[in-house]
Design an enzyme around this catalytic site. Sequence first.
Site, PDB file in Angstrom:
ATOM      1  N   ARG A 162       0.816  -1.216   0.000  1.00  0.00           N
ATOM      2  CA  ARG A 162       0.000   0.000   0.000  1.00  0.00           C
ATOM      3  C   ARG A 162       0.852   1.270   0.000  1.00  0.00           C
ATOM      4  O   ARG A 162       0.446   2.308  -0.529  1.00  0.00           O
ATOM      5  CB  ARG A 162      -0.929  -0.014   1.219  1.00  0.00           C
ATOM      6  N   TYR A 166     -11.687  22.229 -12.292  1.00  0.00           N
ATOM      7  CA  TYR A 166     -12.320  20.971 -12.706  1.00  0.00           C
ATOM      8  C   TYR A 166     -13.545  20.729 -11.819  1.00  0.00           C
ATOM      9  O   TYR A 166     -13.439  20.711 -10.589  1.00  0.00           O
ATOM     10  CB  TYR A 166     -11.283  19.858 -12.549  1.00  0.00           C
ATOM     11  N   ASP A 175      -3.390  22.650 -11.252  1.00  0.00           N
ATOM     12  CA  ASP A 175      -3.769  21.503 -12.081  1.00  0.00           C
ATOM     13  C   ASP A 175      -3.161  21.748 -13.461  1.00  0.00           C
ATOM     14  O   ASP A 175      -3.607  22.614 -14.207  1.00  0.00           O
ATOM     15  CB  ASP A 175      -5.300  21.396 -12.140  1.00  0.00           C
ATOM     16  N   LYS A 187      -5.046  11.510 -18.635  1.00  0.00           N
ATOM     17  CA  LYS A 187      -5.205  12.195 -19.920  1.00  0.00           C
ATOM     18  C   LYS A 187      -3.974  11.967 -20.803  1.00  0.00           C
ATOM     19  O   LYS A 187      -3.804  10.902 -21.332  1.00  0.00           O
ATOM     20  CB  LYS A 187      -5.486  13.680 -19.673  1.00  0.00           C
TER      21      LYS A 187
HETATM   22  C1  PLP Z   1      -9.919  14.648 -15.964  1.00  0.00           C
HETATM   23  C2  PLP Z   1      -9.396  15.746 -15.150  1.00  0.00           C
HETATM   24  C3  PLP Z   1      -9.127  15.568 -13.797  1.00  0.00           C
HETATM   25  C4  PLP Z   1      -9.442  14.285 -13.073  1.00  0.00           C
HETATM   26  O1  PLP Z   1      -8.743  13.183 -13.568  1.00  0.00           O
HETATM   27  P1  PLP Z   1      -9.253  11.697 -13.309  1.00  0.00           P
HETATM   28  O2  PLP Z   1      -8.009  10.888 -13.505  1.00  0.00           O
HETATM   29  O3  PLP Z   1     -10.301  11.432 -14.324  1.00  0.00           O
HETATM   30  O4  PLP Z   1      -9.766  11.637 -11.919  1.00  0.00           O
HETATM   31  C5  PLP Z   1      -8.581  16.616 -13.102  1.00  0.00           C
HETATM   32  N1  PLP Z   1      -8.313  17.791 -13.689  1.00  0.00           N
HETATM   33  C6  PLP Z   1      -8.563  18.008 -14.987  1.00  0.00           C
HETATM   34  C7  PLP Z   1      -8.260  19.321 -15.583  1.00  0.00           C
HETATM   35  C8  PLP Z   1      -9.120  16.994 -15.753  1.00  0.00           C
HETATM   36  O5  PLP Z   1      -9.407  17.211 -17.028  1.00  0.00           O
END
Ligand code: PLP
Length: 396
Positions: free
Chosen positions: A54, A107, A179, A204
């Site tokens: 973990r 987000y 982010d 992404k």
């Molecule tokens: C998709 C996304 C997230 C979250 O990512 P997940 O892996 O789907 O939880 C966070 N910030 C942005 C800008 C995103 O496009």
Amino acid sequence: MRTDTLLATTGRGLAKKAGVVNPPVYHASTVLFPSLADMRIAQQDTAKNFVYGRNGTPSTFALEEALAAIEGGDRAIACPSGMSAIAIALMAVVQAGDHLLVVDTVYDPARIFLTHTLQRFGVAVTYYPPSMGADIATLIRPETKAILCESPGSHSFEVQDIPAIAAAAHAKGVIVMLDNTWATPLYFRPFDHGVDVSLQAATKYIVGHSDCEMGAIICTDAVFPAIKSQAMRLGTCVGPDDAYLTLRGLRTLSARMPRHQETGLQLARWLQQQPEVAAVLHPALPGSPGHTLWKRDFRGTSGLFGAVFHPGISEAAIAALVDHRRYFGIGFSWGGFESLMLPTNPRKVHPLTPWPYDGPSIRLHAGLEDPRDLIADLEDGFSLLRTVMADAGTAA
Ligand SMILES: *Cc1c(COP(=O)(O)O)cnc(C)c1O
């Protein structure tokens, strides 16, 4: 080392030992120690040593080493999703009575986490418009612990003045979180611009193949212990197969991103020429919101951008465009090799951000297909949209 070389070499120490190119996948909960003394030594740093599945396996450590190196931070923490990376990083720096500043274009699920979890636990949150730079100082309170940024916003594509925000924040001892999913570490270097904690939905572009969820918190040494221990207290961990897929995706990031960029720009310029389109929201296009800041601070653009239609264009016409598709998929997320298209509603998700448009809007992700095929697909979609509009005109 230059970035492309770093992408090809980082996080491969384990592989070298085994004589293979890629680090092996470690499926593990229990770790066996040669002796009690060895166990006690390993336990002295559970964030670094392999003591229990973990806390991280050699597979996750290899990924974390690579993520930190590529993003330009000191340390990285792999998280099960981008959303969990945001949640863990925020929880690590606040307690009841503290205050957070969060960009309005954040987000949307992060806003839901703030409302339904952190605010319920007594943390105050103030949202600020993405246009705020140095003047964010006026919103900083004695109990403000962090400023969360997202640049550009993934629906309306405003670019934030991160260096100005970082200067204002650091003058008052406040942590800056960003982010950085849209730009990836290739096109925005967060730590060169004063960011303390960079968040990646690696799901992404870094994974890049739409086949696993992964998040990352990349941070300075100063904040690492607080965030890592928060992640461990919450019991979050990343599966070794997903760590492997993410590291594999990372190797080709610098080969894929320029293609996403080029195709995205071609699609954006094509859309700009369509009479039904009122505005294309793409930071690399002059006239787009935030273009000047983008030019100053970014090294490139990804393949995600928006387009706004004139008010007369009906929802049915947009549906005809989006539903027609040989290559554009309808689906959430982005950053994979495939193109996507989705209607958006920035006014609804970003209440404080001026939205000077009345028409419907869409968001496109430019994948790795041949841009000529994508434009042909859009041409067909637009002729359907025009048919729907013309039929409605005749009916009226
Ligand atoms: C998709 C996304 C997230 C979250 O990512 P997940 O892996 O789907 O939880 C966070 N910030 C942005 C800008 C995103 O496009």
